[in-house]
Design a protein around this motif. Sequence first.
Motif, mmCIF file in Angstrom:
data_model
loop_
_atom_site.group_PDB
_atom_site.id
_atom_site.type_symbol
_atom_site.label_atom_id
_atom_site.label_comp_id
_atom_site.label_asym_id
_atom_site.label_seq_id
_atom_site.Cartn_x
_atom_site.Cartn_y
_atom_site.Cartn_z
ATOM 1 N N TYR A 132 0.844 -1.197 0.000
ATOM 2 C CA TYR A 132 0.000 0.000 0.000
ATOM 3 C C TYR A 132 0.877 1.243 0.000
ATOM 4 O O TYR A 132 1.967 1.259 0.590
ATOM 5 C CB TYR A 132 -0.906 0.034 1.239
ATOM 6 C CG TYR A 132 -1.961 -1.041 1.256
ATOM 7 C CD1 TYR A 132 -3.147 -0.895 0.539
ATOM 8 C CD2 TYR A 132 -1.766 -2.204 1.995
ATOM 9 C CE1 TYR A 132 -4.119 -1.888 0.565
ATOM 10 C CE2 TYR A 132 -2.730 -3.202 2.021
ATOM 11 C CZ TYR A 132 -3.908 -3.044 1.303
ATOM 12 O OH TYR A 132 -4.868 -4.023 1.323
ATOM 13 N N ASN A 133 0.383 2.273 -0.649
ATOM 14 C CA ASN A 133 0.974 3.612 -0.593
ATOM 15 C C ASN A 133 0.323 4.296 0.609
ATOM 16 O O ASN A 133 -0.841 4.678 0.548
ATOM 17 C CB ASN A 133 0.666 4.347 -1.896
ATOM 18 C CG ASN A 133 1.275 5.737 -1.969
ATOM 19 O OD1 ASN A 133 1.597 6.333 -0.954
ATOM 20 N ND2 ASN A 133 1.399 6.260 -3.183
ATOM 21 N N SER A 134 1.067 4.431 1.706
ATOM 22 C CA SER A 134 0.461 4.824 2.978
ATOM 23 C C SER A 134 1.106 6.061 3.580
ATOM 24 O O SER A 134 2.246 6.412 3.252
ATOM 25 C CB SER A 134 0.567 3.666 3.992
ATOM 26 O OG SER A 134 -0.135 2.536 3.546
ATOM 27 N N LEU A 135 0.343 6.700 4.471
ATOM 28 C CA LEU A 135 0.837 7.808 5.287
ATOM 29 C C LEU A 135 0.663 7.443 6.755
ATOM 30 O O LEU A 135 -0.394 6.970 7.164
ATOM 31 C CB LEU A 135 0.047 9.098 5.006
ATOM 32 C CG LEU A 135 0.545 10.033 3.918
ATOM 33 C CD1 LEU A 135 -0.408 11.220 3.782
ATOM 34 C CD2 LEU A 135 1.950 10.529 4.191
ATOM 35 N N LEU A 136 1.712 7.696 7.540
ATOM 36 C CA LEU A 136 1.687 7.434 8.974
ATOM 37 C C LEU A 136 1.983 8.719 9.727
ATOM 38 O O LEU A 136 2.838 9.504 9.309
ATOM 39 C CB LEU A 136 2.729 6.375 9.345
ATOM 40 C CG LEU A 136 2.632 5.035 8.604
ATOM 41 C CD1 LEU A 136 3.802 4.137 8.996
ATOM 42 C CD2 LEU A 136 1.306 4.345 8.885
ATOM 43 N N THR A 137 1.268 8.929 10.837
ATOM 44 C CA THR A 137 1.471 10.106 11.678
ATOM 45 C C THR A 137 1.792 9.663 13.100
ATOM 46 O O THR A 137 1.068 8.844 13.676
ATOM 47 C CB THR A 137 0.214 10.997 11.696
ATOM 48 O OG1 THR A 137 -0.102 11.390 10.354
ATOM 49 C CG2 THR A 137 0.448 12.248 12.541
ATOM 50 N N TYR A 138 2.891 10.204 13.639
ATOM 51 C CA TYR A 138 3.343 9.872 14.990
ATOM 52 C C TYR A 138 3.413 11.138 15.833
ATOM 53 O O TYR A 138 3.665 12.234 15.320
ATOM 54 C CB TYR A 138 4.733 9.227 14.950
ATOM 55 C CG TYR A 138 4.777 7.928 14.198
ATOM 56 C CD1 TYR A 138 4.563 6.710 14.837
ATOM 57 C CD2 TYR A 138 5.018 7.912 12.822
ATOM 58 C CE1 TYR A 138 4.590 5.514 14.135
ATOM 59 C CE2 TYR A 138 5.045 6.721 12.116
ATOM 60 C CZ TYR A 138 4.830 5.528 12.778
ATOM 61 O OH TYR A 138 4.850 4.350 12.070
ATOM 62 N N GLY A 139 3.220 10.952 17.149
ATOM 63 C CA GLY A 139 3.308 12.066 18.075
ATOM 64 C C GLY A 139 4.577 12.027 18.897
ATOM 65 O O GLY A 139 5.323 11.041 18.893
ATOM 66 N N PRO A 140 4.847 13.114 19.635
ATOM 67 C CA PRO A 140 6.057 13.182 20.458
ATOM 68 C C PRO A 140 6.040 12.229 21.648
ATOM 69 O O PRO A 140 7.051 12.095 22.340
ATOM 70 C CB PRO A 140 6.084 14.640 20.915
ATOM 71 C CG PRO A 140 4.683 15.116 20.795
ATOM 72 C CD PRO A 140 4.079 14.365 19.660
ATOM 73 N N ASP A 141 4.917 11.561 21.871
ATOM 74 C CA ASP A 141 4.858 10.521 22.897
ATOM 75 C C ASP A 141 5.222 9.156 22.333
ATOM 76 O O ASP A 141 5.203 8.146 23.040
ATOM 77 C CB ASP A 141 3.477 10.466 23.537
ATOM 78 C CG ASP A 141 2.362 10.222 22.517
ATOM 79 O OD1 ASP A 141 2.658 10.109 21.307
ATOM 80 O OD2 ASP A 141 1.192 10.150 22.930
ATOM 81 N N GLY A 142 5.554 9.108 21.030
ATOM 82 C CA GLY A 142 5.946 7.861 20.390
ATOM 83 C C GLY A 142 4.810 7.043 19.834
ATOM 84 O O GLY A 142 5.034 5.989 19.222
ATOM 85 N N GLU A 143 3.560 7.517 20.000
ATOM 86 C CA GLU A 143 2.398 6.769 19.523
ATOM 87 C C GLU A 143 2.101 7.082 18.055
ATOM 88 O O GLU A 143 2.347 8.187 17.580
ATOM 89 C CB GLU A 143 1.168 7.099 20.365
ATOM 90 C CG GLU A 143 1.272 6.655 21.818
ATOM 91 C CD GLU A 143 1.342 5.154 21.957
ATOM 92 O OE1 GLU A 143 0.585 4.447 21.242
ATOM 93 O OE2 GLU A 143 2.167 4.683 22.770
#
Length: 308
Positions: free
Chosen positions: A116-127
């Motif tokens: 899949y051509n995907s986008l991932l978003t992470y936060g400064p808490d590592g989640e």
Amino acid sequence: MKVSIIQAAPVYYDLMGSLHKLEGLLAAAAAQASELVVFGECWLSGYPAWLDYCPGAALWNDSATKEVYAQMYTNSLVLGSSAERSLGALCQQYGVWMVIGVNEAVEQGPGQGTLYNSLLTYGPDGERYQHHRKLMPTYTEKLVYGLGEGDGLSSIQMPQAKLGSLICWEHWMPLTRQVMHDSGEDLHVAVWPTVHDLHQLASRHYAFEGKCFVLAAGQLLQVKDLPATLQLPDELATQPEHYLLRGGSGIIGPDSNWLVEPVFEKEEIVSAELDLTILPGERMYLDVSGHYQRPDVFDFRLKNQKNP
């Protein structure tokens, strides 16, 4: 709020090499006090531009193409793997939010064997806060990617703003844009293989229509970085330094004007300070999810489920 686009080439079809390079780039953006850092479409570990530039790449049962696809699959990201978990750990280490485009491989369960051509978003808490698969692979992309689902079409709440993202030609899909506008975006990440004139137009239109800031992120790819097993057309074979994907990353305000003009053919951290307090005023005369919408005339809903 300071935001940055990382316009830099990955180590093409080398997942671990790209992750190593990513850490240095993330550290550099964090050192500039960036709170949100964006990497382009399929940054891990390279957009399949060879589909459009290498004659024979799309031929049935071509052995060289199968070899390159196998390399692409092997160097794609698997959700839940140690490589994927390292992305969250890096965001936690450097205290940043990150949106990154990836080639995502499914190794087991529904969709096993699919990319899949995907986008991932992470936060400064590592989640990991968001996982979006491109709804409809564009033209030649259909040879290597599966169809995405609607469950990733939403924004997430950051401390300062709501953040959303779409991939490439999803910005030409009116209903996709509307569902994202309805999610209340303040910031929007638009990732492209390269942000040429039409992609600039789509990104600026999105900013004006959605009354949000848009980070338009492009990729870099030179001829010399294409897989050596593929045949090059004659006009490219003698130009190893030629850019197939030229970047073009830039940052756009909610009035559609450039805050940072597009940058081409060089690695650079493209950054801007965003004044989020201007957004309510910009929405005074156009709010496609508020006073400028007619729910008494139009009925719109998202079928928000994964493919079987």
